[in-house]
Design an enzyme around this catalytic site. Structure first.
Site, PDB file in Angstrom:
ATOM      1  N   ARG A   1       0.818  -1.216   0.000  1.00  0.00           N
ATOM      2  CA  ARG A   1       0.000   0.000   0.000  1.00  0.00           C
ATOM      3  C   ARG A   1       0.850   1.264   0.000  1.00  0.00           C
ATOM      4  O   ARG A   1       0.543   2.238  -0.691  1.00  0.00           O
ATOM      5  CB  ARG A   1      -0.948  -0.001   1.200  1.00  0.00           C
ATOM      6  CG  ARG A   1      -2.127  -0.967   1.070  1.00  0.00           C
ATOM      7  CD  ARG A   1      -3.033  -0.860   2.286  1.00  0.00           C
ATOM      8  NE  ARG A   1      -2.339  -1.293   3.486  1.00  0.00           N
ATOM      9  CZ  ARG A   1      -2.411  -2.528   3.981  1.00  0.00           C
ATOM     10  NH1 ARG A   1      -3.151  -3.438   3.379  1.00  0.00           N
ATOM     11  NH2 ARG A   1      -1.760  -2.857   5.072  1.00  0.00           N
ATOM     12  N   ILE A   2       1.931   1.257   0.781  1.00  0.00           N
ATOM     13  CA  ILE A   2       2.801   2.427   0.816  1.00  0.00           C
ATOM     14  C   ILE A   2       3.512   2.597  -0.517  1.00  0.00           C
ATOM     15  O   ILE A   2       3.634   3.712  -1.038  1.00  0.00           O
ATOM     16  CB  ILE A   2       3.813   2.331   1.974  1.00  0.00           C
ATOM     17  CG1 ILE A   2       3.078   2.278   3.315  1.00  0.00           C
ATOM     18  CG2 ILE A   2       4.767   3.528   1.945  1.00  0.00           C
ATOM     19  CD1 ILE A   2       3.984   1.990   4.508  1.00  0.00           C
TER      20      ILE A   2
ATOM     21  N   GLU B   1      18.980   1.452  16.085  1.00  0.00           N
ATOM     22  CA  GLU B   1      18.181   2.653  16.350  1.00  0.00           C
ATOM     23  C   GLU B   1      17.975   2.821  17.853  1.00  0.00           C
ATOM     24  O   GLU B   1      17.622   1.849  18.529  1.00  0.00           O
ATOM     25  CB  GLU B   1      16.829   2.556  15.634  1.00  0.00           C
ATOM     26  CG  GLU B   1      16.972   2.585  14.122  1.00  0.00           C
ATOM     27  CD  GLU B   1      15.632   2.546  13.382  1.00  0.00           C
ATOM     28  OE1 GLU B   1      14.582   2.507  14.046  1.00  0.00           O
ATOM     29  OE2 GLU B   1      15.649   2.555  12.142  1.00  0.00           O
TER      30      GLU B   1
ATOM     31  N   SER C   1      11.982   1.469   5.042  1.00  0.00           N
ATOM     32  CA  SER C   1      11.336   0.225   5.480  1.00  0.00           C
ATOM     33  C   SER C   1      11.829  -0.147   6.869  1.00  0.00           C
ATOM     34  O   SER C   1      11.267   0.276   7.873  1.00  0.00           O
ATOM     35  CB  SER C   1      11.615  -0.884   4.465  1.00  0.00           C
ATOM     36  OG  SER C   1      13.013  -1.092   4.291  1.00  0.00           O
ATOM     37  N   ARG C   2      12.885  -0.927   6.940  1.00  0.00           N
ATOM     38  CA  ARG C   2      13.579  -1.253   8.181  1.00  0.00           C
ATOM     39  C   ARG C   2      15.076  -1.248   7.873  1.00  0.00           C
ATOM     40  O   ARG C   2      15.499  -1.653   6.795  1.00  0.00           O
ATOM     41  CB  ARG C   2      13.166  -2.629   8.712  1.00  0.00           C
ATOM     42  CG  ARG C   2      11.761  -2.672   9.317  1.00  0.00           C
ATOM     43  CD  ARG C   2      11.693  -1.908  10.638  1.00  0.00           C
ATOM     44  NE  ARG C   2      10.412  -2.051  11.317  1.00  0.00           N
ATOM     45  CZ  ARG C   2       9.370  -1.265  11.138  1.00  0.00           C
ATOM     46  NH1 ARG C   2       9.435  -0.276  10.262  1.00  0.00           N
ATOM     47  NH2 ARG C   2       8.257  -1.451  11.822  1.00  0.00           N
TER      48      ARG C   2
ATOM     49  N   ASP D   1      15.547   6.841   6.509  1.00  0.00           N
ATOM     50  CA  ASP D   1      14.706   7.062   7.683  1.00  0.00           C
ATOM     51  C   ASP D   1      14.928   5.961   8.709  1.00  0.00           C
ATOM     52  O   ASP D   1      14.415   6.037   9.820  1.00  0.00           O
ATOM     53  CB  ASP D   1      13.223   7.101   7.274  1.00  0.00           C
ATOM     54  CG  ASP D   1      12.307   7.482   8.435  1.00  0.00           C
ATOM     55  OD1 ASP D   1      12.710   8.357   9.232  1.00  0.00           O
ATOM     56  OD2 ASP D   1      11.208   6.924   8.540  1.00  0.00           O
TER      57      ASP D   1
ATOM     58  N   THR E   1      10.096  -2.824   1.484  1.00  0.00           N
ATOM     59  CA  THR E   1       9.714  -4.201   1.791  1.00  0.00           C
ATOM     60  C   THR E   1       9.645  -4.409   3.300  1.00  0.00           C
ATOM     61  O   THR E   1      10.431  -3.809   4.048  1.00  0.00           O
ATOM     62  CB  THR E   1      10.727  -5.184   1.171  1.00  0.00           C
ATOM     63  OG1 THR E   1      10.307  -6.531   1.420  1.00  0.00           O
ATOM     64  CG2 THR E   1      12.119  -4.992   1.741  1.00  0.00           C
TER      65      THR E   1
ATOM     66  N   HIS F   1      13.735   7.832  11.972  1.00  0.00           N
ATOM     67  CA  HIS F   1      12.633   6.876  11.832  1.00  0.00           C
ATOM     68  C   HIS F   1      11.294   7.555  12.156  1.00  0.00           C
ATOM     69  O   HIS F   1      10.567   7.143  13.070  1.00  0.00           O
ATOM     70  CB  HIS F   1      12.849   5.658  12.728  1.00  0.00           C
ATOM     71  CG  HIS F   1      12.060   4.456  12.286  1.00  0.00           C
ATOM     72  ND1 HIS F   1      12.407   3.171  12.587  1.00  0.00           N
ATOM     73  CD2 HIS F   1      10.920   4.351  11.535  1.00  0.00           C
ATOM     74  CE1 HIS F   1      11.524   2.324  12.073  1.00  0.00           C
ATOM     75  NE2 HIS F   1      10.602   3.021  11.427  1.00  0.00           N
ATOM     76  N   ILE F   2      10.979   8.561  11.348  1.00  0.00           N
ATOM     77  CA  ILE F   2       9.767   9.354  11.597  1.00  0.00           C
ATOM     78  C   ILE F   2       8.801   9.283  10.408  1.00  0.00           C
ATOM     79  O   ILE F   2       7.987  10.193  10.215  1.00  0.00           O
ATOM     80  CB  ILE F   2      10.096  10.830  11.934  1.00  0.00           C
ATOM     81  CG1 ILE F   2      11.064  11.462  10.912  1.00  0.00           C
ATOM     82  CG2 ILE F   2      10.698  10.929  13.303  1.00  0.00           C
ATOM     83  CD1 ILE F   2      10.458  11.976   9.682  1.00  0.00           C
ATOM     84  N   GLY F   3       8.857   8.191   9.651  1.00  0.00           N
ATOM     85  CA  GLY F   3       8.024   8.073   8.458  1.00  0.00           C
ATOM     86  C   GLY F   3       6.557   8.349   8.687  1.00  0.00           C
ATOM     87  O   GLY F   3       5.895   9.004   7.881  1.00  0.00           O
ATOM     88  N   SER F   4       6.016   7.885   9.791  1.00  0.00           N
ATOM     89  CA  SER F   4       4.582   8.057  10.078  1.00  0.00           C
ATOM     90  C   SER F   4       4.337   9.121  11.139  1.00  0.00           C
ATOM     91  O   SER F   4       3.226   9.236  11.654  1.00  0.00           O
ATOM     92  CB  SER F   4       3.984   6.737  10.550  1.00  0.00           C
ATOM     93  OG  SER F   4       4.573   6.336  11.784  1.00  0.00           O
TER      94      SER F   4
END
Length: 322
Positions: free
Chosen positions: A155-156, A266, A236-237, A261, A208, A285-288
């Site tokens: 979806r992303i 982390e 992603s990660r 990101d 992924t 790590h602030i994607g959302s």
């Protein structure tokens, strides 16, 4: 009696009030992550757990004999030992969907920032280095009409493709473990093998999920296939990429730059070489991370939690536990 749940992360007051309607709860009310030993102690009589990160493994399950559900406030769920949870009959949920557009915005921010060298040039101007004369040394590259390769067309990935195709007239190709013919027809994107995508793309975006199969999915061989003018984006990660190989490729000039990101460790180690490179844009790590999206994620996680402790199957059960 109401079922008992533990909230291992802070949630908005409205979300807490919703949970209180259906459950008795205790909560961890600090910004820092709850210590592992304290979390284990809290779970002895809990029916449900709401958490963001932290390993849900056999040790934790052994400390939580009544546990019915773990509700992850995240789209990713690589912290869940789904095999152990399945054996114990514990449900696990995540929060897909509500963060797609916000993460896609962040990815495009990384693409634009890396291509046009925005953080680097912001520092350049603020340091008083902007003088009269040729500005060719600080030129960036175009995003519009470039080729974007997306690895992981979920979806992303589709949200990123829409921005690229209809906002920037980019030529979009993708690689996925299964073809998405509906997305191809709807968005005008084309499927490519991983090798073809890496060789041809001006921008490579990794979206992924992290699984055993995708751990270090992008390594030296994959980075070596990319154009020297290409920019690598990972939202992603961190573990989907061999970070040492990425550093090596950037140091050697095998690729032009990167926008990240996520990192292998982390919070990222301040001594990490990636943080010293002007051609690498780094985010925590602030994607959302917008107020609305994080609220929506917490509320969805709360709905999943309540459904689970009430003995119902939540709508966002992770695929491995369906």
């Amino acid at each position: 009696m109401k079922p008992k749940v533990f909230l291992a992360k802070q949630v908005p007051s409205e979300v807490e009030a919703y949970i209180a309607q259906f459950c008795d709860y205790r909560k961890w009310d600090r910004e820092e992550e709850i210590p592992r030993h304290q979390l284990l102690e809290e779970l002895s009589d809990m029916d449900g757990l709401l958490i963001s990160g932290g390993s849900i493994d056999q040790e934790l399950l052994d400390h939580a004999p009544k546990l019915k559900i773990v509700s992850n406030v995240s789209v990713g769920y690589n912290n869940l030992d789904t095999a152990a949870m399945k054996t114990r009959g514990v449900m696990g949920t995540h929060t897909p969907g509500v963060l797609d557009e916000t993460v896609a915005d962040t990815v495009f921010g990384l693409i634009l920032a890396a291509a046009r060298r925005i953080p680097e040039l912001d520092a350049y101007v603020k340091a008083g280095k902007w003088k009269k004369g040729s500005d060719e040394p600080i030129f960036g590259i175009d995003v519009h009409h470039a080729k974007l390769g997306i690895i992981g067309m979920g979806r992303i990935g589709e949200a990123i493709a829409r921005r690229a195709k209809f906002g920037f007239a980019m030529d979009v190709v993708y690689y996925n473990r299964s073809r998405k013919t509906e997305a191809e027809q709807k968005l005008g994107v084309e499927y490519r093998s991983l090798q073809e995508l890496l060789q041809d793309s001006d921008f490579v975006v990794v979206m992924t999920p992290l699984t055993p199969e995708t751990t270090r999915f992008i390594g030296r061989e994959e980075l070596a296939l990319m154009k020297k003018t290409a920019i690598f984006i990972n939202a992603s990660r961190g573990q989907t990429v061999d970070e040492e190989a990425l550093i090596e490729a950037l140091e050697k000039g095998s690729i032009r730059g990167a926008g990240l990101d996520v990192f292998q460790q982390e919070p990222v180690d301040p001594a990490n070489k990636l943080l010293q490179m002007p051609n690498v844009v780094t985010l925590p790590h602030i994607g959302s991370a917008t107020h609305q999206t994080r609220f929506d994620m917490a509320m969805l996680a709360a709905h999943n939690l309540v459904k689970g402790v009430q003995g119902e199957v939540p709508p966002n059960l992770v695929p491995e536990l369906k």
